[in-house]
Design an enzyme around this catalytic site. Structure first.
Site, mmCIF file in Angstrom:
data_model
loop_
_atom_site.group_PDB
_atom_site.id
_atom_site.type_symbol
_atom_site.label_atom_id
_atom_site.label_comp_id
_atom_site.label_asym_id
_atom_site.label_seq_id
_atom_site.Cartn_x
_atom_site.Cartn_y
_atom_site.Cartn_z
ATOM 1 N N HIS A 105 0.809 -1.229 0.000
ATOM 2 C CA HIS A 105 0.000 0.000 0.000
ATOM 3 C C HIS A 105 0.845 1.283 0.000
ATOM 4 O O HIS A 105 0.569 2.212 0.771
ATOM 5 C CB HIS A 105 -0.949 0.000 1.195
ATOM 6 C CG HIS A 105 -2.051 -1.014 1.120
ATOM 7 N ND1 HIS A 105 -2.627 -1.431 -0.066
ATOM 8 C CD2 HIS A 105 -2.694 -1.716 2.096
ATOM 9 C CE1 HIS A 105 -3.575 -2.326 0.188
ATOM 10 N NE2 HIS A 105 -3.633 -2.526 1.491
ATOM 11 N N HIS A 174 -9.701 2.364 0.395
ATOM 12 C CA HIS A 174 -9.638 1.252 1.339
ATOM 13 C C HIS A 174 -10.720 1.358 2.419
ATOM 14 O O HIS A 174 -10.435 1.192 3.604
ATOM 15 C CB HIS A 174 -8.234 1.200 1.956
ATOM 16 C CG HIS A 174 -7.792 -0.164 2.362
ATOM 17 N ND1 HIS A 174 -8.444 -0.903 3.332
ATOM 18 C CD2 HIS A 174 -6.777 -0.940 1.937
ATOM 19 C CE1 HIS A 174 -7.831 -2.055 3.474
ATOM 20 N NE2 HIS A 174 -6.810 -2.111 2.643
ATOM 21 N N GLU A 304 -11.741 -3.230 -2.906
ATOM 22 C CA GLU A 304 -10.718 -2.295 -3.366
ATOM 23 C C GLU A 304 -10.473 -2.510 -4.859
ATOM 24 O O GLU A 304 -9.909 -3.522 -5.257
ATOM 25 C CB GLU A 304 -9.419 -2.534 -2.592
ATOM 26 C CG GLU A 304 -9.589 -2.546 -1.091
ATOM 27 C CD GLU A 304 -8.455 -3.318 -0.406
ATOM 28 O OE1 GLU A 304 -7.283 -3.074 -0.708
ATOM 29 O OE2 GLU A 304 -8.765 -4.179 0.429
HETATM 30 C C1 GAL Z 1 -5.690 -5.153 2.285
HETATM 31 C C2 GAL Z 1 -4.779 -6.311 1.999
HETATM 32 C C3 GAL Z 1 -4.619 -7.093 3.295
HETATM 33 C C4 GAL Z 1 -4.105 -6.188 4.402
HETATM 34 C C5 GAL Z 1 -4.984 -4.954 4.518
HETATM 35 C C6 GAL Z 1 -4.468 -3.930 5.489
HETATM 36 O O1 GAL Z 1 -5.873 -4.393 1.131
HETATM 37 O O2 GAL Z 1 -5.335 -7.098 0.983
HETATM 38 O O3 GAL Z 1 -3.769 -8.198 3.108
HETATM 39 O O4 GAL Z 1 -2.774 -5.832 4.138
HETATM 40 O O5 GAL Z 1 -5.115 -4.325 3.279
HETATM 41 O O6 GAL Z 1 -4.464 -4.402 6.777
#
Ligand code: GAL
Length: 339
Positions: A105, A174, A304
């Site tokens: 991210h 998110h 997402e």
């Molecule tokens: C999501 C991802 C998860 C985790 C989460 C944040 O987008 O797919 O594995 O990292 O974000 O806690």
């Protein structure tokens, strides 16, 4: 559509954080310039009572302290990049590693942890920022904006970008959806119009294989209770501690539909992106959120929209490469209705 604006707080760096509320008759959306974050989405339930259908916090400190990306715009690149590096035009770009040996991210300080500039527009609000060359390891000065609009019962997110060097760009939102406002989402039904999904390793990294949903807990072509999927004896879900997979949309419209019988609220997702990561909040550690509400793992689901994760490593995946001077543009819409 109405826009109201108020001070939300101040970051530890001393920056002011503003909350903008966009409202129509049927939808009230609160947005922060910190992380271009969706802080609240109020929708009327079947009894005409407003319910806030996203997880979030009341204070800026909590957004600064926790890495859950609650409601944030995630970038430059959503999800994981294996070994925190990628190759582009014959150069190797090492990135910040913030998920064991991987990059997640956008890195240690992703787009979710910056105060963005804001401009009010007739029917929405545009947040924008310039990510400088080298930020978290990425090449190029990248200007990005996300415009949020409320049109009747629809929250629109319009993403734009432009870079002065070839780079990667893959932005998403998110938000953690819970159409009851609180409690488990096991009783929500979810439909995802995808015949295929991306196989993940146990580190939730796509291996490069595209698999059919047929016969797996990821077959959501007909609405299925999230709890029913989570309870299934399914190797893919076991690998990731629940749903945490990218589905191949192939232009499906709508991409997905989430529904709660309790509130009677339905959320319909449309996107111009090729994939959607369905994440069942497996990593939410117990905490208290807005209004002191207790949040636990699986109390929300994220939808997402994005290019397939780890695409630079995976031969068959469309690359999130943004060429210098070429526009990045995509649109995602979350629409709400109540039965
Ligand atoms: C999501 C991802 C998860 C985790 C989460 C944040 O987008 O797919 O594995 O990292 O974000 O806690």
């Amino acid at each position: 559509m109405m826009i109201e604006k108020k001070l939300f707080g101040r970051t530890r760096r001393g920056e002011e954080v503003t909350c903008y509320q966009l409202s129509s008759q049927s939808l009230k959306v609160c947005l922060l310039d910190y992380g271009a974050t969706v802080q609240a989405v109020h929708v009327k339930d079947r009894h005409g009572r407003w319910r806030d259908v996203v997880l979030g916090y009341d204070t800026i400190e909590e957004y600064e302290d926790w890495d859950g990306y609650f409601g944030a715009c995630v970038g430059r690149v959503a999800n994981r990049i294996a070994n925190g590096e990628f190759w582009l035009n014959g150069h190797r770009y090492p990135l910040a590693k913030n998920d064991q040996q991987n990059h997640l991210h956008g890195g240690l300080r992703g787009f979710d942890k910056y105060v963005w500039s804001a401009a009010e527009e007739n029917d929405g609000i545009r947040f924008y920022r310039v990510s400088p060359d080298g930020e978290e390891g990425y090449p190029g000065n990248l200007s990005v904006s996300v415009t949020y609009r409320v049109v009747d019962g629809t929250l629109e997110m319009i993403y734009d970008g432009l870079s002065d060097q070839d780079t990667l760009c893959n932005l998403t939102n998110h938000s953690y959806w819970n159409l009851n406002g609180a409690g488990t989402v096991a009783d929500h039904s979810l439909q995802v119009n995808a015949a295929n999904f991306l196989e993940n390793s146990t580190a939730c990294l796509p291996t490069g294989r595209i698999l059919s949903v047929e016969g797996t807990a990821l077959d959501l072509r007909r609405p299925k209770k999230i709890g029913e999927g989570l309870a299934a004896d399914d190797v893919h879900l076991k690998n990731c501690g629940g749903y945490d997979h990218n589905f191949c949309l192939e232009g499906a419209s709508p991409a997905a539909v989430l529904h709660s019988d309790d509130s009677g609220i339905t959320m319909t997702l449309e996107t111009s992106m090729p994939g959607v990561q369905i994440y069942s909040g497996n990593f939410i550690t117990p905490r208290s959120g807005k209004g002191g509400c207790a949040y636990h793992a699986r109390d929300a689901v994220c939808l997402e929209t994005q290019y397939y994760p780890n695409a630079m490593e995976c031969e068959d995946f469309e690359k999130p490469v943004l060429q210098a001077g070429k526009p990045y543009h995509h649109v995602t819409k979350y629409s709400f209705s109540t039965q």
